[in-house]
Every structure is written in structure tokens, then in C-alpha cells.
Design a protein around this motif. Sequence first.
Motif, mmCIF file in Angstrom:
data_model
loop_
_atom_site.group_PDB
_atom_site.id
_atom_site.type_symbol
_atom_site.label_atom_id
_atom_site.label_comp_id
_atom_site.label_asym_id
_atom_site.label_seq_id
_atom_site.Cartn_x
_atom_site.Cartn_y
_atom_site.Cartn_z
ATOM 1 N N SER A 170 0.833 -1.204 0.000
ATOM 2 C CA SER A 170 0.000 0.000 0.000
ATOM 3 C C SER A 170 0.864 1.250 0.000
ATOM 4 O O SER A 170 2.081 1.186 -0.121
ATOM 5 C CB SER A 170 -0.928 -0.006 1.220
ATOM 6 O OG SER A 170 -0.188 0.177 2.405
ATOM 7 N N ALA A 171 0.238 2.379 0.202
ATOM 8 C CA ALA A 171 0.949 3.658 0.141
ATOM 9 C C ALA A 171 1.964 3.828 1.264
ATOM 10 O O ALA A 171 2.900 4.617 1.141
ATOM 11 C CB ALA A 171 -0.056 4.813 0.180
ATOM 12 N N VAL A 172 1.828 3.083 2.373
ATOM 13 C CA VAL A 172 2.750 3.283 3.495
ATOM 14 C C VAL A 172 4.151 2.776 3.178
ATOM 15 O O VAL A 172 5.136 3.224 3.755
ATOM 16 C CB VAL A 172 2.238 2.611 4.788
ATOM 17 C CG1 VAL A 172 0.880 3.146 5.180
ATOM 18 C CG2 VAL A 172 2.193 1.090 4.642
ATOM 19 N N GLY A 173 4.273 1.824 2.254
ATOM 20 C CA GLY A 173 5.580 1.359 1.818
ATOM 21 C C GLY A 173 6.264 0.427 2.803
ATOM 22 O O GLY A 173 5.649 -0.191 3.663
ATOM 23 N N ALA A 174 7.594 0.348 2.644
ATOM 24 C CA ALA A 174 8.415 -0.569 3.424
ATOM 25 C C ALA A 174 8.933 0.094 4.690
ATOM 26 O O ALA A 174 8.729 1.291 4.923
ATOM 27 C CB ALA A 174 9.587 -1.052 2.573
ATOM 28 N N CYS A 175 9.645 -0.677 5.492
ATOM 29 C CA CYS A 175 10.276 -0.149 6.703
ATOM 30 C C CYS A 175 11.149 1.058 6.370
ATOM 31 O O CYS A 175 11.087 2.076 7.065
ATOM 32 C CB CYS A 175 11.091 -1.250 7.364
ATOM 33 S SG CYS A 175 12.138 -0.702 8.737
ATOM 34 N N ARG A 176 11.959 0.969 5.317
ATOM 35 C CA ARG A 176 12.866 2.077 4.990
ATOM 36 C C ARG A 176 12.102 3.359 4.656
ATOM 37 O O ARG A 176 12.624 4.455 4.835
ATOM 38 C CB ARG A 176 13.785 1.706 3.828
ATOM 39 C CG ARG A 176 13.115 1.427 2.516
ATOM 40 C CD ARG A 176 14.127 1.445 1.358
ATOM 41 N NE ARG A 176 15.285 0.602 1.595
ATOM 42 C CZ ARG A 176 15.399 -0.653 1.193
ATOM 43 N NH1 ARG A 176 14.402 -1.222 0.542
ATOM 44 N NH2 ARG A 176 16.489 -1.342 1.436
ATOM 45 N N ASP A 177 10.847 3.226 4.208
ATOM 46 C CA ASP A 177 10.049 4.411 3.895
ATOM 47 C C ASP A 177 9.553 5.116 5.148
ATOM 48 O O ASP A 177 9.142 6.276 5.091
ATOM 49 C CB ASP A 177 8.870 4.032 2.997
ATOM 50 C CG ASP A 177 9.320 3.468 1.660
ATOM 51 O OD1 ASP A 177 10.144 4.132 0.996
ATOM 52 O OD2 ASP A 177 8.888 2.365 1.289
ATOM 53 N N ALA A 178 9.548 4.419 6.274
ATOM 54 C CA ALA A 178 9.148 5.017 7.550
ATOM 55 C C ALA A 178 10.341 5.547 8.329
ATOM 56 O O ALA A 178 10.181 6.144 9.390
ATOM 57 C CB ALA A 178 8.399 3.991 8.402
ATOM 58 N N LEU A 179 11.532 5.342 7.801
ATOM 59 C CA LEU A 179 12.756 5.702 8.513
ATOM 60 C C LEU A 179 13.075 7.180 8.309
ATOM 61 O O LEU A 179 13.269 7.645 7.182
ATOM 62 C CB LEU A 179 13.899 4.840 7.997
ATOM 63 C CG LEU A 179 15.156 4.671 8.852
ATOM 64 C CD1 LEU A 179 14.804 4.144 10.242
ATOM 65 C CD2 LEU A 179 16.125 3.730 8.150
ATOM 66 N N LEU A 180 13.146 7.925 9.408
ATOM 67 C CA LEU A 180 13.454 9.355 9.353
ATOM 68 C C LEU A 180 14.940 9.629 9.546
ATOM 69 O O LEU A 180 15.464 10.603 9.003
ATOM 70 C CB LEU A 180 12.661 10.101 10.431
ATOM 71 C CG LEU A 180 11.142 9.999 10.349
ATOM 72 C CD1 LEU A 180 10.510 10.658 11.562
ATOM 73 C CD2 LEU A 180 10.628 10.619 9.071
ATOM 74 N N GLY A 181 15.594 8.796 10.327
ATOM 75 C CA GLY A 181 17.010 9.011 10.577
ATOM 76 C C GLY A 181 17.597 7.865 11.363
ATOM 77 O O GLY A 181 16.874 7.040 11.940
#
Length: 377
Positions: free
Chosen positions: A113-124
Amino acid sequence: MQPRTEAELAEAVRGAVGPLRICGGGTRGIGRVVPGEVLSLAGISGISLYEPGALTLVAAAGTPLEEIEAALAAEGQMLAFEPMDHRVLLGSSGVPTIGGVVAANVSGPRRVSAVGACRDALLGVRFVDGSGQVIKNGGRVMKNVTGYDLSKLMAGAYGTLGVLSEVALKVLPRPEAETTLTIAGPDAGQAVTAMATALGSPYEVTGAAYDPARGVQLRVEGLADSVRYRAGALAALMAGSGAVTVSEDRAISGAIWRGIRDVAPLAQHPVVVRVSMKPSDLPVILQDVGAGDDYLADWGGGLLWIAASEADGPALLENLQAFCARAGGHATLVKAPEAMRRALRSFQPEPAALAALTAGLRARFDPRGILNPGLME
């Protein structure tokens, strides 16, 4: 070694005289068996920042995943990429940690879905490279620009480029309601078509999986009234694909997707290979390797988990990696006896140009070659 602070971690890496086997919670034995001393991150733990209003969480790499999920649940929030619990498939012990999740880029059914993978939630991230230097990249807010995005590079590197000490993640509200639609009867080709139709619809499907024993599973989440409408419209749309049943019970739906997330249907098999590929290749690859019904497809058919006996495992892995070399994709040996993991190349062999780039990155971040050496070979 089990350092308690980032400074102790850096000192341990600087002082290492041989290979280090980076370990989070000890739940996974994926890849080649790494020689050398174990460097455990379990002692570097704790949530240092959680701002529900800003949808931001910062935690030390050794923080147990269940601690993070409990803190988020108390505020009605979640890790949207729903990381897999490998203990179900592998039959292992240990405690999953957030650093281990990020290091392996562990991403569940909502990846499609639009939320993507773990790396897409990674801010830093903060990490220690192979020379013992502490490096910070990214930030603790969603609007942050700090040059090269090393955070994304660290996700999926399995600790071969650096030892994570801290991660900052974007979190999302937990959906108010959840419904699962099941389409019984389709074969793999028909299942791919049905999942593509559902994912291409305007009904915001957040999960699309296929189990030959149960059929196609489709998930719809969000506000209760919206979910009720979208699930009904989706059921009508999918009526031509087979008999459709709808489960509005959140507990039942949640159990279905936890089973898919954790690859529970294949847990009794000694060898399991994970294949990331084009969804249209699903029926082709199943025919190519002569698969029976011991498989599970997720991500609309773009992720295949396929099981084998110990005797057939090496040939299956070789065939799958050969297929991916021709058609594109990656085949990874996720579950196997230790002797098989020592003998086989668990990760998809890289093309020459990519292998040269990978070697250059490792030489830059780990000049002594001490961080999980050989794990991804």
C-alpha cells in the motif's frame, strides 16, 4: 560483547581485532554463518522520544519491538509497515528488536500500500561504522534534509555497513476498523489477476495475499463507515473472480493478516525461500520450479514464500536464484538448517556492476571488513 551505550559500542568496534557478529534480539539466523565474536545490541535499549502529535518515535536499536508496539498502541498508533515476527516461521527464540527490523528492512503485508516498506518510515539513524566512528544521518522530524540519505542505505544492509545504535521512525494512527475479503478457488494466475484488480481499484486495499489452501485475501482498513462501504463495493467488483466472503470481525481479520505477515502456513517446513519479483511472474516461477501447494504469496503476488524439504532445498534455491537472474528479482534463503546455510549462498548473487558498487560501499563504511563479514554472500 554487550555494550550499554553508544560510546561503549563505538569503543568495542574500534577495539575489535577480528570479525564481529552483529546481533539484535537473536531471533533470526539468516544468511551465511558469521565467524567471530558476538556483538549484542540488547543492552542499548529504550525509547528516547515519542511525540504522538508529530507521529514520530526515536528508540535505541536494542529496544524490543513489543515495547515499541505497546507504547504506540497506548496512543492508538502503530508501525504501519507491520514488521514480521520471524520466530513463528523459524521456530526461534529471542526478542525482536527495532534495530534488527531496520537492519533487515522487515516489511509486512501493508508494504503493497501507500505506506511502503520499513525504509520508507525511517526518518534518521545513528550508527557506528567499521572504524568505530559514530555517524548520524537524517533527523527526528518528517521535514528534514541532511544531504545523502544513508538511513535508506542502512535499511536492508544487515549490519554489514554499520552497527545501528538509534533509529527515528514515522508512525501512523491505527485504523478504526478492518475487514478481510476472501476469494475462494482461483489458481495462481487467476489470483494475480484478482489481486491486481483489487489493488488498482479506488477502494484502498492495504493487503493482498494468496494462499492456495485459502484463496485470495484482501484487506480494507480505515474509518468504520468508510471500510463498510469500500468492502461492500470491493466485494461486488470481485464477484466475477470467485466466491467472495467478507469478515468484518477485527479479531478474525487481524489473525489472518498476522498469519500472512509471519508466514505461519509454512512454519512446519525445514526450508523456506523468500522471492521478491514482479507479480506477473508468480505463476511462471511456480511452474518453472514445479511447486506444489507449499507456498504463500503476498504483496499482490510480488512476494513469494516457498517451502521445500531439506533434501530438495538446495536445488530449489538454485532454481529460484537462476530464475531471478534471468527475469529480475531476489531469492533469499530465509529458513534452513545451519549446515545448509554454511554451504549455500543465501542471498541473490548480484550482477557484476552492482557487486562492484556494493564492494565499494563496504570498503568505505567497513574498511577492515569486520562487520558481519560474508553474511550476504
